[in-house]
Design a protein around this motif. Structure first.
Motif, PDB file in Angstrom:
ATOM      1  N   UNK A 116       0.818  -1.214   0.000  1.00 11.87           N
ATOM      2  CA  UNK A 116       0.000   0.000   0.000  1.00 11.87           C
ATOM      3  C   UNK A 116       0.852   1.265   0.000  1.00 11.87           C
ATOM      4  N   UNK A 117       2.068   1.154   0.525  1.00 18.42           N
ATOM      5  CA  UNK A 117       3.025   2.257   0.560  1.00 18.42           C
ATOM      6  C   UNK A 117       4.396   1.685   0.257  1.00 18.42           C
ATOM      7  N   UNK A 118       5.060   2.237  -0.744  1.00 14.77           N
ATOM      8  CA  UNK A 118       6.398   1.787  -1.135  1.00 14.77           C
ATOM      9  C   UNK A 118       7.342   2.977  -1.061  1.00 14.77           C
ATOM     10  N   UNK A 119       8.448   2.799  -0.346  1.00 19.86           N
ATOM     11  CA  UNK A 119       9.407   3.879  -0.120  1.00 19.86           C
ATOM     12  C   UNK A 119      10.726   3.551  -0.821  1.00 19.86           C
ATOM     13  N   UNK A 120      11.315   4.542  -1.464  1.00 19.67           N
ATOM     14  CA  UNK A 120      12.629   4.363  -2.049  1.00 19.67           C
ATOM     15  C   UNK A 120      13.695   4.403  -0.963  1.00 19.67           C
ATOM     16  N   UNK A 121      14.491   3.366  -0.866  1.00 17.39           N
ATOM     17  CA  UNK A 121      15.488   3.268   0.198  1.00 17.39           C
ATOM     18  C   UNK A 121      16.857   3.741  -0.257  1.00 17.39           C
ATOM     19  N   UNK A 122      17.347   4.792   0.397  1.00 25.09           N
ATOM     20  CA  UNK A 122      18.697   5.273   0.129  1.00 25.09           C
ATOM     21  C   UNK A 122      19.737   4.378   0.776  1.00 25.09           C
TER      22      UNK A 122
END
Length: 237
Positions: A116-122
């Motif tokens: 439902x929520x996807x975050x780009x990981x640095x």
């Protein structure tokens, strides 16, 4: 086909609204807008009352321009979700630090009904902005502490809650009841999504240095707000 190789179909593209919060980004915005068009059926620039030609640049590129209320990035993201007409919202910054070509990978798990929520990981994709100076090191340390605290509280294993490059279901964003006005909106979104038992995922996403100009983040000014935002949201039953 792996998520990294995925290409959006025309139908999938039309499900996506890309929201770009801006303030005085006329120099950087053309590069971003040129590259995001292929990945969204709707492009919305939420402008923080820029004093340069940001709004003119956005309009000329075919984006829809909406003014925020001048209180900060948090309200800009909420306005973007309210204005969005598609069911998936992708947020990315206007300074060129995010790679629009990663959007298909970013939305893949949502399109496949796996998140439902996807975050780009640095932390997985690397960053050019978190290692080379004392303020950047402090940002990195703070981000790691926030990540560890949230992971421990909710029993998850994410690596980056702070990156502004992310995709979320529009209705989830509208329903979270976020209130943060500044860059703390990112961690608030994640915490409140976890409280709602939403499914979170992440993809590697490299963070580049902004193409021109100076960052709007002043560590010494926003640091205490990050601590307070984390504290008030974590301790809630």
């Amino acid at each position: 086909m792996t998520p990294q190789e995925r290409e959006l179909t025309p139908e999938e593209r039309e499900r996506i609204t890309i929201v770009i919060p801006t303030k005085d980004e006329a120099e950087n915005l053309p590069w971003v807008l040129e590259r995001v068009t292929a990945f969204g059926g709707e492009i919305i620039v939420v402008d923080g009352h820029s004093r340069d030609a940001t709004r003119d640049v956005a309009t000329a590129a075919g984006a829809r321009v909406v003014l925020d209320d001048g209180t900060g990035k948090g309200e800009a993201l909420r306005i973007g979700a309210r204005e969005a007409s598609r069911d998936i919202v992708v947020y990315l910054d206007a300074d060129g630090s995010h790679d629009p070509a990663r959007i298909p990978e970013m939305v893949a798990a949502i399109l496949d009904d796996q998140a439902d929520l996807v975050i780009g990981s640095r932390m997985r994709g690397g960053s050019d902005e978190l290692h080379s100076s004392i303020p950047e090191f402090i940002r990195l340390l703070g981000s790691e502490l926030i990540t560890m605290t949230i992971n421990y509280r909710f029993g998850v294993r994410m690596t980056d809650y702070q990156n502004g490059f992310r995709a979320i279901r529009r209705e989830l964003m509208r329903s979270l009841g976020t209130s943060e006005q500044t860059f703390t909106i990112e961690q608030e979104m994640a915490i409140k999504a976890l409280r709602r038992k939403a499914r979170l995922d992440e993809v590697p996403a490299h963070e580049f240095r902004r193409h021109s100009g100076k960052s709007h983040i002043v560590v010494w000014r926003v640091g205490p707000r990050y601590v307070w935002c984390l504290f008030k949201n974590i301790i809630r039953p």
